[in-house]
Every structure is written in structure tokens, then in C-alpha cells.
Design a protein around this motif. Sequence first.
Motif, short mmCIF file in Angstrom:
data_model
loop_
_atom_site.label_atom_id
_atom_site.label_comp_id
_atom_site.label_asym_id
_atom_site.label_seq_id
_atom_site.Cartn_x
_atom_site.Cartn_y
_atom_site.Cartn_z
N ARG A 1 0.83 -1.22 0.00
CA ARG A 1 0.00 0.00 0.00
C ARG A 1 0.86 1.26 0.00
O ARG A 1 0.53 2.24 -0.67
CB ARG A 1 -0.94 0.00 1.20
CG ARG A 1 -1.98 -1.08 1.17
CD ARG A 1 -2.95 -0.95 -0.01
NE ARG A 1 -3.81 0.19 0.20
CZ ARG A 1 -4.28 0.98 -0.76
NH1 ARG A 1 -3.97 0.76 -2.01
NH2 ARG A 1 -5.06 1.98 -0.49
N TRP B 1 -5.17 7.86 -5.03
CA TRP B 1 -4.75 6.61 -4.39
C TRP B 1 -5.98 5.71 -4.25
O TRP B 1 -6.56 5.59 -3.20
CB TRP B 1 -4.11 6.92 -3.05
CG TRP B 1 -3.48 5.79 -2.34
CD1 TRP B 1 -2.59 4.89 -2.85
CD2 TRP B 1 -3.65 5.44 -0.97
NE1 TRP B 1 -2.21 4.00 -1.87
CE2 TRP B 1 -2.84 4.32 -0.71
CE3 TRP B 1 -4.41 5.97 0.07
CZ2 TRP B 1 -2.77 3.72 0.54
CZ3 TRP B 1 -4.33 5.37 1.31
CH2 TRP B 1 -3.52 4.26 1.54
N VAL B 2 -6.36 5.11 -5.33
CA VAL B 2 -7.63 4.39 -5.41
C VAL B 2 -7.42 2.89 -5.27
O VAL B 2 -6.45 2.33 -5.79
CB VAL B 2 -8.33 4.70 -6.76
CG1 VAL B 2 -9.61 3.93 -6.89
CG2 VAL B 2 -8.57 6.18 -6.90
N ARG B 3 -8.32 2.27 -4.57
CA ARG B 3 -8.36 0.80 -4.51
C ARG B 3 -9.81 0.43 -4.77
O ARG B 3 -10.67 0.72 -3.97
CB ARG B 3 -7.90 0.28 -3.16
CG ARG B 3 -8.03 -1.24 -3.08
CD ARG B 3 -7.46 -1.77 -1.82
NE ARG B 3 -6.13 -2.26 -2.10
CZ ARG B 3 -5.34 -2.82 -1.22
NH1 ARG B 3 -5.72 -2.92 0.02
NH2 ARG B 3 -4.15 -3.25 -1.55
N ASP C 1 -13.82 3.17 -5.50
CA ASP C 1 -13.91 4.35 -4.66
C ASP C 1 -12.54 4.79 -4.15
O ASP C 1 -11.66 3.96 -3.94
CB ASP C 1 -14.80 4.07 -3.45
CG ASP C 1 -16.22 3.68 -3.86
OD1 ASP C 1 -16.74 4.34 -4.78
OD2 ASP C 1 -16.77 2.73 -3.28
N PRO C 2 -12.38 6.10 -3.90
CA PRO C 2 -11.13 6.57 -3.29
C PRO C 2 -11.02 6.10 -1.85
O PRO C 2 -12.01 5.70 -1.23
CB PRO C 2 -11.23 8.09 -3.38
CG PRO C 2 -12.67 8.39 -3.55
CD PRO C 2 -13.29 7.19 -4.19
N GLN C 3 -9.82 6.15 -1.32
CA GLN C 3 -9.59 5.78 0.07
C GLN C 3 -10.21 6.81 1.00
O GLN C 3 -10.42 7.95 0.62
CB GLN C 3 -8.08 5.71 0.34
CG GLN C 3 -7.37 4.63 -0.41
CD GLN C 3 -7.81 3.25 0.05
OE1 GLN C 3 -7.81 2.95 1.22
NE2 GLN C 3 -8.19 2.42 -0.89
N LYS C 4 -10.48 6.40 2.22
CA LYS C 4 -10.95 7.35 3.23
C LYS C 4 -9.82 8.32 3.55
O LYS C 4 -8.64 7.97 3.47
CB LYS C 4 -11.38 6.62 4.49
CG LYS C 4 -12.61 5.78 4.29
CD LYS C 4 -13.02 5.14 5.59
CE LYS C 4 -14.27 4.32 5.39
NZ LYS C 4 -14.72 3.66 6.61
N ALA D 1 -7.37 7.05 6.28
CA ALA D 1 -6.40 6.05 5.83
C ALA D 1 -5.30 6.71 5.01
O ALA D 1 -4.11 6.38 5.16
CB ALA D 1 -7.10 4.98 5.00
N THR D 2 -5.67 7.64 4.15
CA THR D 2 -4.68 8.35 3.34
C THR D 2 -3.71 9.11 4.23
O THR D 2 -2.50 9.06 4.04
CB THR D 2 -5.39 9.32 2.37
OG1 THR D 2 -6.37 8.60 1.62
CG2 THR D 2 -4.40 9.98 1.43
N GLN E 1 -5.76 11.48 -1.86
CA GLN E 1 -6.88 10.59 -1.57
C GLN E 1 -7.64 10.21 -2.84
O GLN E 1 -8.03 9.06 -3.03
CB GLN E 1 -7.83 11.27 -0.59
CG GLN E 1 -9.07 10.48 -0.25
CD GLN E 1 -10.05 11.29 0.58
OE1 GLN E 1 -9.89 12.47 0.80
NE2 GLN E 1 -11.08 10.62 1.04
N TYR F 1 -1.29 6.61 6.14
CA TYR F 1 -0.23 6.06 5.29
C TYR F 1 0.79 7.14 4.90
O TYR F 1 1.99 6.87 4.86
CB TYR F 1 -0.81 5.39 4.05
CG TYR F 1 -1.20 3.96 4.29
CD1 TYR F 1 -0.28 2.93 4.10
CD2 TYR F 1 -2.48 3.62 4.70
CE1 TYR F 1 -0.62 1.61 4.33
CE2 TYR F 1 -2.84 2.31 4.93
CZ TYR F 1 -1.90 1.30 4.74
OH TYR F 1 -2.25 0.00 4.97
#
Length: 65
Positions: free
Chosen positions: A7, A31-33, A36-39, A42-43, A28, A46
Amino acid sequence: MQTLTQREFEMMKCFWESDHPMRIKELQKQWVRGPDPQKWSATFTYANRLVKKGICIKQCKHRIL
């Protein structure tokens, strides 16, 4: 030498592909998984891990009133 998690490496790819320093909100969105984008939290977490590892530098802009 510290290694990156998968990640963290994915986040670093966003930085490498950008031509300017990124704000957390912009990161954010990139940095997609999945669909949907990450919260935001979380962004932020990291990104701070990368700063603590000495891989990234955090720049803060403050408003003076």
C-alpha cells in the motif's frame, strides 16, 4: 534500509506520477483501490508513515490571522 508495504508503494506511485507536491485530499482521490477513493483518515495515516520512515517530507502551510 526500510522497505515499503504494498500500500505504501502504491501511494508512492501517486507521488512519482505527480509533477507537484500533493495535498492529502488530492492524494486521496488518486490513491484508489477499487471503484472508490480511500478514506481521508487512511490516506493521512499512510502518508504519515512515509514521513516517519523518512521517505517523504511533510510541508505545512499556516494561515496567520
